[in-house]
Design a protein around this motif. Sequence first.
Motif, PDB file in Angstrom:
ATOM      1  N   GLN A   1       0.786  -1.232   0.000  1.00  0.00           N
ATOM      2  CA  GLN A   1       0.000   0.000   0.000  1.00  0.00           C
ATOM      3  C   GLN A   1       0.821   1.287   0.000  1.00  0.00           C
ATOM      4  N   SER A   2       1.878   1.340   0.790  1.00  0.00           N
ATOM      5  CA  SER A   2       2.647   2.588   0.864  1.00  0.00           C
ATOM      6  C   SER A   2       4.075   2.324   1.332  1.00  0.00           C
ATOM      7  N   VAL A   3       4.966   3.256   0.955  1.00  0.00           N
ATOM      8  CA  VAL A   3       6.349   3.232   1.426  1.00  0.00           C
ATOM      9  C   VAL A   3       6.727   4.649   1.819  1.00  0.00           C
ATOM     10  N   THR A   4       7.261   4.809   3.012  1.00  0.00           N
ATOM     11  CA  THR A   4       7.709   6.116   3.497  1.00  0.00           C
ATOM     12  C   THR A   4       9.232   6.149   3.497  1.00  0.00           C
ATOM     13  N   TRP A   5       9.791   7.190   2.856  1.00  0.00           N
ATOM     14  CA  TRP A   5      11.231   7.338   2.702  1.00  0.00           C
ATOM     15  C   TRP A   5      11.721   8.574   3.450  1.00  0.00           C
ATOM     16  N   ILE A   6      12.868   8.430   4.104  1.00  0.00           N
ATOM     17  CA  ILE A   6      13.522   9.559   4.768  1.00  0.00           C
ATOM     18  C   ILE A   6      14.967   9.639   4.266  1.00  0.00           C
ATOM     19  N   PRO A   7      15.651  10.764   4.421  1.00  0.00           N
ATOM     20  CA  PRO A   7      16.996  10.919   3.860  1.00  0.00           C
ATOM     21  C   PRO A   7      18.001   9.884   4.362  1.00  0.00           C
ATOM     22  N   ASN A   8      18.843   9.423   3.433  1.00  0.00           N
ATOM     23  CA  ASN A   8      19.980   8.579   3.763  1.00  0.00           C
ATOM     24  C   ASN A   8      21.122   9.511   4.159  1.00  0.00           C
ATOM     25  N   LYS A   9      21.463   9.551   5.431  1.00  0.00           N
ATOM     26  CA  LYS A   9      22.459  10.506   5.915  1.00  0.00           C
ATOM     27  C   LYS A   9      23.855  10.240   5.357  1.00  0.00           C
ATOM     28  N   TYR A  10      24.051   9.058   4.755  1.00  0.00           N
ATOM     29  CA  TYR A  10      25.354   8.723   4.176  1.00  0.00           C
ATOM     30  C   TYR A  10      25.388   8.962   2.657  1.00  0.00           C
ATOM     31  N   TYR A  11      24.336   9.562   2.122  1.00  0.00           N
ATOM     32  CA  TYR A  11      24.259   9.706   0.673  1.00  0.00           C
ATOM     33  C   TYR A  11      25.452  10.471   0.125  1.00  0.00           C
ATOM     34  N   TRP A  12      26.079   9.928  -0.882  1.00  0.00           N
ATOM     35  CA  TRP A  12      27.370  10.417  -1.367  1.00  0.00           C
ATOM     36  C   TRP A  12      27.313  11.788  -2.037  1.00  0.00           C
ATOM     37  N   ARG A  13      26.160  12.188  -2.535  1.00  0.00           N
ATOM     38  CA  ARG A  13      26.064  13.502  -3.179  1.00  0.00           C
ATOM     39  C   ARG A  13      25.678  14.599  -2.185  1.00  0.00           C
ATOM     40  N   GLY A  14      25.466  14.222  -0.935  1.00  0.00           N
ATOM     41  CA  GLY A  14      25.014  15.201   0.051  1.00  0.00           C
ATOM     42  C   GLY A  14      23.552  14.994   0.391  1.00  0.00           C
ATOM     43  N   GLN A  15      23.093  15.642   1.396  1.00  0.00           N
ATOM     44  CA  GLN A  15      21.726  15.447   1.879  1.00  0.00           C
ATOM     45  C   GLN A  15      20.685  15.933   0.857  1.00  0.00           C
ATOM     46  N   PRO A  16      19.669  15.101   0.578  1.00  0.00           N
ATOM     47  CA  PRO A  16      18.576  15.570  -0.274  1.00  0.00           C
ATOM     48  C   PRO A  16      17.792  16.678   0.423  1.00  0.00           C
ATOM     49  N   LYS A  17      17.035  17.440  -0.345  1.00  0.00           N
ATOM     50  CA  LYS A  17      16.331  18.597   0.217  1.00  0.00           C
ATOM     51  C   LYS A  17      15.099  18.197   1.035  1.00  0.00           C
ATOM     52  N   LEU A  18      14.367  17.201   0.568  1.00  0.00           N
ATOM     53  CA  LEU A  18      13.107  16.833   1.215  1.00  0.00           C
ATOM     54  C   LEU A  18      13.331  16.056   2.508  1.00  0.00           C
ATOM     55  N   ASP A  19      12.395  16.213   3.460  1.00  0.00           N
ATOM     56  CA  ASP A  19      12.442  15.450   4.709  1.00  0.00           C
ATOM     57  C   ASP A  19      11.830  14.069   4.549  1.00  0.00           C
ATOM     58  N   LYS A  20      10.883  13.957   3.606  1.00  0.00           N
ATOM     59  CA  LYS A  20      10.142  12.692   3.516  1.00  0.00           C
ATOM     60  C   LYS A  20       9.465  12.579   2.149  1.00  0.00           C
ATOM     61  N   ILE A  21       9.446  11.359   1.609  1.00  0.00           N
ATOM     62  CA  ILE A  21       8.682  11.035   0.401  1.00  0.00           C
ATOM     63  C   ILE A  21       7.782   9.861   0.748  1.00  0.00           C
ATOM     64  N   ILE A  22       6.511  10.006   0.488  1.00  0.00           N
ATOM     65  CA  ILE A  22       5.555   8.926   0.769  1.00  0.00           C
ATOM     66  C   ILE A  22       4.914   8.473  -0.546  1.00  0.00           C
ATOM     67  N   TYR A  23       5.211   7.246  -0.947  1.00  0.00           N
ATOM     68  CA  TYR A  23       4.546   6.630  -2.102  1.00  0.00           C
ATOM     69  C   TYR A  23       3.272   5.948  -1.600  1.00  0.00           C
ATOM     70  N   GLN A  24       2.146   6.246  -2.225  1.00  0.00           N
ATOM     71  CA  GLN A  24       0.860   5.710  -1.768  1.00  0.00           C
ATOM     72  C   GLN A  24       0.081   5.149  -2.952  1.00  0.00           C
ATOM     73  N   VAL A  25      -0.407   3.936  -2.820  1.00  0.00           N
ATOM     74  CA  VAL A  25      -1.215   3.321  -3.873  1.00  0.00           C
ATOM     75  C   VAL A  25      -2.561   4.021  -3.976  1.00  0.00           C
ATOM     76  N   VAL A  26      -2.982   4.285  -5.206  1.00  0.00           N
ATOM     77  CA  VAL A  26      -4.302   4.861  -5.464  1.00  0.00           C
ATOM     78  C   VAL A  26      -4.854   4.192  -6.720  1.00  0.00           C
ATOM     79  N   SER A  27      -6.139   3.965  -6.752  1.00  0.00           N
ATOM     80  CA  SER A  27      -6.763   3.349  -7.917  1.00  0.00           C
ATOM     81  C   SER A  27      -6.674   4.276  -9.123  1.00  0.00           C
ATOM     82  N   PRO A  28      -6.360   3.743 -10.318  1.00  0.00           N
ATOM     83  CA  PRO A  28      -6.340   4.588 -11.513  1.00  0.00           C
ATOM     84  C   PRO A  28      -7.657   5.312 -11.739  1.00  0.00           C
ATOM     85  N   ASN A  29      -8.752   4.688 -11.324  1.00  0.00           N
ATOM     86  CA  ASN A  29     -10.062   5.316 -11.510  1.00  0.00           C
ATOM     87  C   ASN A  29     -10.258   6.531 -10.610  1.00  0.00           C
TER      88      ASN A  29
END
Length: 589
Positions: free
Chosen positions: A251-279
């Motif tokens: 149904q959903s996946v919640t993402w937070i920054p990887n503090k070890y990310y090699w390019r530096g910290q991403p700007k966003l605090d959180k990304i939430i992928y959520q399933v929704v019906s195409p209809n």
Amino acid sequence: MKTRKALASMGVITAAVLTLAACGKNEGSKTENKNSTKKFAVQTPVKTAKKGGTIRVAEETDTPFTGIFNEELQMSQTDADVSSPGQESLFDTDDHYKINDEGPATLRLDRKAKTVTIVIKNGVKWSDGKQVSAKDIEFAYEIIANKATKSQRYSSQFNIINGMKEYHEGKADAISGIEMPNGPEGRKVVLHCKELKPGMYYSGNGYIWEAAAPYHYLKNIPFAKLESSNQIRKKPLYFGPFKVQKIVQGQSVTWIPNKYYWRGQPKLDKIIYQVVSPNSASQSIKNHKFDIARVVNSQWKEVKDTSGVNFVAEIPLAYNYMAFKVGKWDAKKSKNVMNPNAKMGDKALRQAMAYSMNTDAVYKHYTDGLSFQVPTLVPAEFGDYFNKDVAGYSYNLKKANQILDKAGYKKNGKWRTKPNGKPLQINLLAKSGDSIQQPIMQNYIQQWEKIGLNVKLVGGRLTEFNSFYDKVQHDAPGIDVFMAGWSLSSEPSQAQMYSAGTMSNYSRFVTPENTKLIKEMDSQKSFNHDYRAAKFHEWQKYMIDEAYVIPTYNSYQIDAINKDLTGYSLRPSEMNNGHPLWYKVAYAK
């Protein structure tokens, strides 16, 4: 290449046309795509980014996502989508999909020595802080090639690496052609190959795997239990900009920054992928429920005037198709084997079904012109490799009837019989999706009825997505024809999808001519662009004539983006595995 759940909509940008050069377009030449339009942008407006904020991303599917968080085992587009904030490729590319030195690893080819050298950059770390190592690259190949994982990613293309075939067949405990000069904990890998291929300079070539797997995290899990393990399903490890915080299964996946990310910290605090019906997609866009949502083409009129959003779009490297089951996958021999007595083994029957489909008209009707028929299995986006002289199968009932009459499929009342006089019923497998799927499939069934072919949906209805691909991949009995779609690699070699030694050749057709042409388009002679283009042209003509796989349509792919966001781009150089570079996406100041 990844199996595609369904093609959504798609937009057109001059950048999409520019990518034609990616696969060998002659220097300085220009190609205009007849579907191009300037009404869509390729990226959100460039603004000054600020730190912080949460975004919600819609994953439009009528079924739960499978939840396989490992690229070596993943086969559905939904899993790839919800994994994208963490699942970063080893290589970056330019706008022509040519691999450059800007990504997590660099790539060097030595044609004389027949070697591919990959060097991981210092500081590229898994989200637990461990440096990505040479062993992580080797381990990814082992996951793909070890039969116990049942990975659908394995293809005979990988046999170009010395020892890969022997490892896959269980004759060796290690892949002899993978060298780690500085040891498993080093950052250099050398692949020793039988020969190098012209496509190896580009992403998506099918010979060089572009991901790594965390050996230190997964090494104690038996290969046979890897896909079902908690480390893959619930607590995956990535070296991309974000790490998993929480998964609600399917149904959903919640993402937070990887503090070890090699390019530096991403700007966003959180990304939430959520399933929704195409209809429900259009209502979600109009109600601003999501910050990023794919437009369902059949709902374009409902959303196009929505305020507070920017629409960005592309024509993806993709197509939908109709394929005929004419054999099975032989797991022991790792190859496709045709059935000489397959119901759909007659070319005349396949061609007649193709000619009786009103594809262009039906999709333009249901998608407000945002979907269109494609003539061959190599899209026009591939420039010189596209054979513009192949017309494909345009709607022609008269020709369809003539073909069947000549081949001996006589009418006995309403329906035609086989040439031997026995009844003929054709079983169609089609997956569920948005609200237009049902009427479109019923339309095709009615078209086939007009030429006397009795076509029935498997199970009497559209098939749920996960079940659909399970049946297709495992050659479930009782399927004669199926409707599916590809999201294509950016390097156009056809070996990944249609060779004798790839599981992804779901039709299971194998012919000497197909094998010969695929080998020739990837041969040493094909380092000459004109020779390679000629072989692509031959293959397209051959495939359309044989009609084992019929290309149907492609679509504009349009994303509705919160107008307060910046950094969302669909340029090839600013994407990762078909997704935006999430570390760049941010709220604007």
